[in-house]
Design a protein around this motif. Structure first.
Motif, PDB file in Angstrom:
ATOM      1  N   THR A   1     -21.244   3.765  -0.609  1.00  0.00           N
ATOM      2  CA  THR A   1     -21.144   5.075   0.058  1.00  0.00           C
ATOM      3  C   THR A   1     -21.817   5.040   1.428  1.00  0.00           C
ATOM      4  O   THR A   1     -21.330   5.633   2.389  1.00  0.00           O
ATOM      5  CB  THR A   1     -21.789   6.167  -0.828  1.00  0.00           C
ATOM      6  N   GLU A   2     -22.919   4.309   1.509  1.00  0.00           N
ATOM      7  CA  GLU A   2     -23.653   4.162   2.781  1.00  0.00           C
ATOM      8  C   GLU A   2     -22.742   3.619   3.889  1.00  0.00           C
ATOM      9  O   GLU A   2     -22.755   4.096   5.017  1.00  0.00           O
ATOM     10  CB  GLU A   2     -24.801   3.148   2.586  1.00  0.00           C
ATOM     11  N   ILE A   3     -21.971   2.603   3.520  1.00  0.00           N
ATOM     12  CA  ILE A   3     -21.093   1.966   4.511  1.00  0.00           C
ATOM     13  C   ILE A   3     -19.981   2.921   4.932  1.00  0.00           C
ATOM     14  O   ILE A   3     -19.622   2.989   6.104  1.00  0.00           O
ATOM     15  CB  ILE A   3     -20.508   0.664   3.916  1.00  0.00           C
ATOM     16  N   ILE A   4     -19.466   3.683   3.976  1.00  0.00           N
ATOM     17  CA  ILE A   4     -18.419   4.652   4.313  1.00  0.00           C
ATOM     18  C   ILE A   4     -18.985   5.666   5.306  1.00  0.00           C
ATOM     19  O   ILE A   4     -18.357   5.983   6.315  1.00  0.00           O
ATOM     20  CB  ILE A   4     -17.897   5.359   3.033  1.00  0.00           C
ATOM     21  N   LYS A   5     -20.183   6.128   5.037  1.00  0.00           N
ATOM     22  CA  LYS A   5     -20.810   7.141   5.900  1.00  0.00           C
ATOM     23  C   LYS A   5     -21.035   6.619   7.323  1.00  0.00           C
ATOM     24  O   LYS A   5     -20.945   7.365   8.292  1.00  0.00           O
ATOM     25  CB  LYS A   5     -22.154   7.588   5.312  1.00  0.00           C
ATOM     26  N   ASP A   6     -21.347   5.327   7.417  1.00  0.00           N
ATOM     27  CA  ASP A   6     -21.627   4.742   8.739  1.00  0.00           C
ATOM     28  C   ASP A   6     -20.350   4.387   9.503  1.00  0.00           C
ATOM     29  O   ASP A   6     -20.431   4.011  10.677  1.00  0.00           O
ATOM     30  CB  ASP A   6     -22.465   3.459   8.577  1.00  0.00           C
ATOM     31  N   ASN A   7     -19.185   4.458   8.849  1.00  0.00           N
ATOM     32  CA  ASN A   7     -17.950   3.986   9.495  1.00  0.00           C
ATOM     33  C   ASN A   7     -16.763   4.926   9.301  1.00  0.00           C
ATOM     34  O   ASN A   7     -15.625   4.483   9.166  1.00  0.00           O
ATOM     35  CB  ASN A   7     -17.601   2.589   8.961  1.00  0.00           C
TER      36      ASN A   7
END
Lengths: 333, 333
Positions: free
Chosen positions: B201-207
């Motif tokens: 989820t962190e990566i989705i939020k950052d991209n």
């Protein structure tokens, strides 16, 4: 044979896609579902929501007054309504036996769609699994539901003197299943009460302040709901046997089978606890509704003998209704 | 025997209550569930929600790397995550065969609880049905889930040149089930990849701006997800065989069985389509995550031969990946 469910209908490939398009999208035809996403995104009109789930394994799949599909939709809608919510969206998860008739699946899905329409709800997400012949008994359906909590509804503490209303005849569904399971010949048609409680939402909205708690008496029937109420408030309950609405055919069949209709499931009834001063008013309103004409005030909460449910018969004799212990009839829902 | 499920555990009476208290409330111990309402009421922190459902019928119930309970929780969490939502609440509906071991039920429920905890979700509503011995194969579980849609995430149209990333090895779950189903002796331990995608989820939020679409390749595997993507955008896909991460043991077992790992289910992987310019950056971030070290860019979208998926091998030869037609292996999830 091409008119039955095959294992490939559950593999997530071309055949699954065909099944979804030909049967599920045909009946559950709403913009949200047909997007075909892994999860369906929706805008909630309010930020207090109710969430519920139920799996249905009823046997037989088709019964007088309904089928597993109608039951699955009504059951979840009714759980939302008795929780003080207006039903909004449902999910539908199917587990189907290899070889199950596509015609019957079609009938089941069609009746789900019709029941949804009547209650203003949509099935917006779904799933289908197929298992090998003999590894599941025909078809099982899970429905989960989301509803918007009615703004002013709140469950309230039950007090001495509060009255208990049932919205219609008790035990029809469970008795219907028993009749079909044991293949009993009955002269008069006994039908499941399987129905959505959606029409009663109006009454809830008009009587926020007088309604203490609501339940739908499914598994375990009226007696089990009354035990739940009694445990919640630690009061006793006094019922008048002659006031409990039960169809005479239902009484006869239960006597024959040695069952007690007070423990038999209903699938379209509500038990409502209301303030004594408003009980007659609310009862009248319920009786005016389609499906509410047999509604009755069946008893009240008493201080004596807490957690005990007394039922008084025509001659003034009293017996105690114990909590359900044995299994009367499996797979009634 | 008192250490197995009995029909009375499903009748809605005293034994059902005991089962709920002794097993379900023990592990799913949150304020919302233990209120024991027909529907659970919650406050949504945002008014754009995602809703999904999945039934699990995996056989065997316990497999290397997981069990039906862990799978049911991960599967529904992952459907929410690939839809761009942060998972919040789950429902759990159990259909259990009479005679099922209570010890095994305990293990299943415990692992569901642990998986929920890792992903910050709670099971807030549930249902248990018991059917007669021989009428269901052990235990089936339905989980439905509600998530809050990540504020800025939006699925975007796929364009020529967009890259395809997979977050880890392909086909581990399906192959593990095949090994156990056919009782194949393998030297190296092959384990299901069954896991929650929550850490990503962190990566989705950052991209947000570079991610076009995400899917979890479950039934039908990687190939089926790629066909879905290709149908959506009407472009072709070009894959490099050597870039697709597959465990060598998994390749060997699939060769033995005549299966293609590209169609084998994963239960803890994600396929992400990203803008070409950001692909390397996003890949690096995924590889830094626990569970992402084998992530790879496996191919890209091409204008030629729309709706066709080409895979190029080590020697420059190309073959076409057709849509899944036959049923490779039933009940992998």
């Amino acid at each position: 044979m091409d008119n039955v469910i095959k294992l490939s209908h559950g593999d997530g490939g071309k055949h699954t896609e065909e099944l979804i398009k030909n049967i599920f999208y045909k009946y559950f035809n709403n913009d949200l579902l047909v997007k075909g996403q892994d999860a369906t995104i929706f805008q909630a009109a309010n930020n207090k929501l109710a969430f519920t789930t139920d799996s249905f394994v009823v046997k037989p799949v088709f019964f007088s007054g309904g089928n597993i599909g109608k039951l699955a939709v009504c059951g979840t809608i009714n759980d939302l309504i008795v929780s003080g919510a207006s039903p909004l969206y449902l999910s539908a998860g199917f587990i189907i036996e290899e070889g199950f008739s596509l015609e019957n699946l079609n009938k089941i899905v069609k009746s789900m769609s019709e029941t949804c329409l009547e209650s203003g709800v949509s099935i917006i997400t779904g799933d289908t699994k197929v298992v090998e012949k003999g590894k599941v008994d025909g078809i099982f359906i899970n429905t989960s539901g989301i509803g918007i909590v009615l703004e002013r509804y709140k469950q309230k503490p039950i007090k001495e003197g509060d009255k208990i209303i049932v919205t219609g005849n008790i035990g029809d569904h469970g008795t219907t299943i028993a009749i079909e399971r044991y293949d009993i010949k009955v002269k008069d048609k006994i039908k499941s009460d399987c129905a959505s409680l959606y029409p009663f939402t109006e009454i809830i909205k008009d009587n926020y302040d007088s309604i203490k708690i609501m339940r739908d008496p499914t598994r375990g029937g009226l007696a089990t709901v009354l035990h739940e109420f009694s445990n919640l408030c630690e009061l006793g309950i006094h019922l008048m046997e002659e006031d409990i609405p039960i169809d005479r055919g239902v009484i006869a069949v239960n006597e024959l089978l040695g069952f007690d209709p007070l423990y038999m499931a209903c699938e379209g009834r509500m038990v409502i606890v209301v303030e004594a001063s408003e009980a007659e008013n609310i009862l009248k309103k319920i009786q005016e509704f389609n499906g509410g004409k047999n509604a009755k005030i069946i008893g009240e909460f008493i201080k004596e003998s807490r957690n005990t449910i007394f039922i008084e018969n025509y001659f003034g004799g009293k017996r105690i209704l114990p909590p359900l212990e044995g299994n009367m009839l499996p797979r009634i829902c």
